[in-house]
Motif scaffolding. Structure first.
Motif, mmCIF file in Angstrom:
data_model
loop_
_atom_site.group_PDB
_atom_site.id
_atom_site.type_symbol
_atom_site.label_atom_id
_atom_site.label_comp_id
_atom_site.label_asym_id
_atom_site.label_seq_id
_atom_site.Cartn_x
_atom_site.Cartn_y
_atom_site.Cartn_z
ATOM 1 N N VAL A 1 -14.960 -18.842 -16.283
ATOM 2 C CA VAL A 1 -13.872 -19.041 -17.476
ATOM 3 C C VAL A 1 -13.827 -20.397 -17.662
ATOM 4 O O VAL A 1 -13.775 -21.224 -16.711
ATOM 5 C CB VAL A 1 -12.615 -18.533 -16.982
ATOM 6 N N SER A 2 -13.776 -20.592 -18.938
ATOM 7 C CA SER A 2 -13.369 -21.987 -19.385
ATOM 8 C C SER A 2 -12.057 -22.025 -20.141
ATOM 9 O O SER A 2 -11.864 -21.190 -20.724
ATOM 10 C CB SER A 2 -14.619 -22.761 -20.410
ATOM 11 N N VAL A 3 -11.496 -23.353 -19.926
ATOM 12 C CA VAL A 3 -10.137 -23.431 -20.836
ATOM 13 C C VAL A 3 -10.145 -24.730 -21.310
ATOM 14 O O VAL A 3 -10.731 -25.877 -20.908
ATOM 15 C CB VAL A 3 -8.969 -23.364 -19.751
ATOM 16 N N ALA B 1 -24.931 -13.439 -25.315
ATOM 17 C CA ALA B 1 -23.675 -13.098 -26.347
ATOM 18 C C ALA B 1 -22.604 -13.967 -26.259
ATOM 19 O O ALA B 1 -22.253 -14.549 -24.993
ATOM 20 C CB ALA B 1 -23.369 -11.771 -25.471
ATOM 21 N N ALA B 2 -21.963 -14.228 -27.292
ATOM 22 C CA ALA B 2 -20.821 -15.343 -27.205
ATOM 23 C C ALA B 2 -19.618 -14.599 -26.670
ATOM 24 O O ALA B 2 -19.523 -13.584 -26.531
ATOM 25 C CB ALA B 2 -20.414 -15.535 -28.800
ATOM 26 N N ALA B 3 -19.112 -15.609 -25.839
ATOM 27 C CA ALA B 3 -17.901 -15.294 -24.984
ATOM 28 C C ALA B 3 -16.764 -15.023 -25.816
ATOM 29 O O ALA B 3 -16.558 -15.795 -26.904
ATOM 30 C CB ALA B 3 -17.608 -16.081 -23.948
ATOM 31 N N HIS C 1 -21.720 -20.400 -25.240
ATOM 32 C CA HIS C 1 -22.681 -20.342 -24.160
ATOM 33 C C HIS C 1 -22.055 -19.407 -23.066
ATOM 34 O O HIS C 1 -20.826 -19.161 -23.026
ATOM 35 C CB HIS C 1 -22.254 -21.779 -23.211
ATOM 36 N N GLU C 2 -22.899 -18.572 -22.698
ATOM 37 C CA GLU C 2 -22.460 -17.471 -21.936
ATOM 38 C C GLU C 2 -21.513 -17.395 -20.807
ATOM 39 O O GLU C 2 -21.908 -18.355 -20.006
ATOM 40 C CB GLU C 2 -23.761 -16.671 -21.407
ATOM 41 N N GLN C 3 -20.606 -16.993 -20.794
ATOM 42 C CA GLN C 3 -19.422 -16.951 -19.820
ATOM 43 C C GLN C 3 -18.596 -15.547 -19.870
ATOM 44 O O GLN C 3 -18.618 -15.062 -20.745
ATOM 45 C CB GLN C 3 -18.690 -18.297 -19.837
ATOM 46 N N SER C 4 -17.705 -15.479 -19.095
ATOM 47 C CA SER C 4 -16.870 -14.301 -19.262
ATOM 48 C C SER C 4 -15.805 -14.587 -20.493
ATOM 49 O O SER C 4 -15.554 -13.629 -21.122
ATOM 50 C CB SER C 4 -15.816 -14.142 -17.886
#
Ligand code: FAD
Length: 322
Positions: A38-40, A169-171, A56-59
């Motif tokens: 997860v990015s913030v 897929a875009a997060a 960039h792929e992420q949850s």
């Protein structure tokens, strides 16, 4: 089993900083199979930067926005990320080793009762065994560290890890409204910006740096031209800043900025240890100095003994012709 990694991404003037993608790459390396990233992103009016991050792929990307978050301020930025930390419950938090990242990381480590390893330039992961390499003694040596217990808080030095290139897929972007802490103890009243080059010195791929040998503010003009041709940024030694040849925002070294560009061109800089502390990890170092005994040549990959006022314009001309 994979780990949950929280990336505290960074933007500057609403633009995503490259080091945020480097932090994301580190997250991917540390999360492992089945991990959760997860990015913030915190700021004001940072939708485009959040979208770039989410590509960039992420949850998920959590975006915390408010007018007051337009500039970094420890109390507000921590209040912005704390609810996300409490919700995500990360095993690992990664921040850029920038002025704000360095300030925020210990607050997060304290909140999580976590250990912290700062200024990481390489991560080695063999199965469960993860070690972090970081420079010590102003870049004269490296140490390798590991965590014995979790959670982990890690800051990474810009320009050292490969940026994340994972598409897919875009997060989803989750927007959060910001709630100010009560009481608010501090506030940014005014930000005074220098006019001129806004290129970020710490993220530049090429840095052309001048020292006392540049002799005057006008003496920096040929260096600025060379930097422009190379699409690089201008830097300086402290002696050049102290002499008033350039602004302190350009100072590189122990009490200035730390840079690790692909190419560092030191012009009229002797190579004092305090200067080396800020640039010795550059991938390729070129020194131009009229004193063949100058210590900068000890760490330079290429050295030119001669007058910078003759050499720099010739170099610029050659590069322009290319
Ligand atoms: P000098 O040491 O005077 O070197 C100038 C060089 O230019 C010489 O080697 C000379 O041969 C060459 N030269 C002169 N004319 C020409 C010409 N025409 N063509 C080519 N070469 C020429 N310094 C930093 O840079 N960054 C820091 O963050 C920093 N922090 C410090 C912190 C502390 C606590 C202390 C005590 C010092 C710090 N310093 C720092 C200062 C540092 O010790 C040096 O004094 C400084 O780096 C010297 O800068 P310089 O190489 O530009 O100048």
């Amino acid at each position: 089993m994979g780990k949950t990694v929280l990336v505290i991404a960074e933007q500057k003037d609403q633009k995503l900083r490259q080091v945020s993608l480097e932090a994301l790459a580190a997250a991917r390396q540390l999360a492992g199979d089945g991990g959760n990233i997860v990015s913030v992103l915190v700021g004001d009016n940072v939708d485009a930067a959040a979208q770039q991050l989410a590509d960039h792929e992420q949850s998920q990307v959590v975006c915390v926005t408010a007018d007051i978050l337009v500039s970094y301020e420890a109390e507000h930025y921590f209040a912005a990320v704390q609810p996300v930390i409490d919700e995500v419950k990360p095993d690992i938090v990664i921040l850029p080793h920038t002025a704000s990242g360095r300030d925020l990381a210990p607050k997060i480590a304290c909140h999580l009762d976590a250990g912290q390893i700062s200024d990481v330039v390489a991560i080695e992961a063999v199965g469960e065994d993860v070690t972090f390499k970081r420079p010590i003694y102003a870049g004269k040596a490296f140490e390798t560290k590991r965590f014995l217990t979790g959670p982990w808080v890690v800051t990474i030095r810009p320009n050292n890890l490969q940026a994340d290139a994972t598409n897919g897929a875009a997060a989803p972007i989750v927007k959060r409204t910001y709630t100010e802490p009560t009481p608010v103890r501090s506030q940014v009243v005014d930000v005074q910006r220098k006019s001129g080059d806004t290129r970020d010195l710490t993220e530049a791929k090429v840095v052309v740096s001048g020292g006392r040998g540049v002799r005057s503010a006008d003496g920096f003009a040929p260096l600025a031209e060379l930097a422009e041709v190379l699409d690089g940024a201008l830097g300086a030694s402290r002696a050049a800043c102290d002499a008033g040849y350039c602004d302190y925002s350009l100072q590189i070294g122990q009490t200035g900025k730390v840079v690790t560009p692909d190419v560092y061109i030191a012009c009229g800089i002797s190579g004092a240890i305090q200067h080396l502390a800020g640039m010795s990890q550059s991938k390729l170092i070129i020194a131009i100095n009229k004193d063949g005994e100058a210590p900068i040549f000890d760490i330079a990959d290429y050295g030119v003994v001669g007058d910078l006022f003759e050499i720099v314009p010739k170099l610029t001309e050659k590069l322009r012709d290319k």
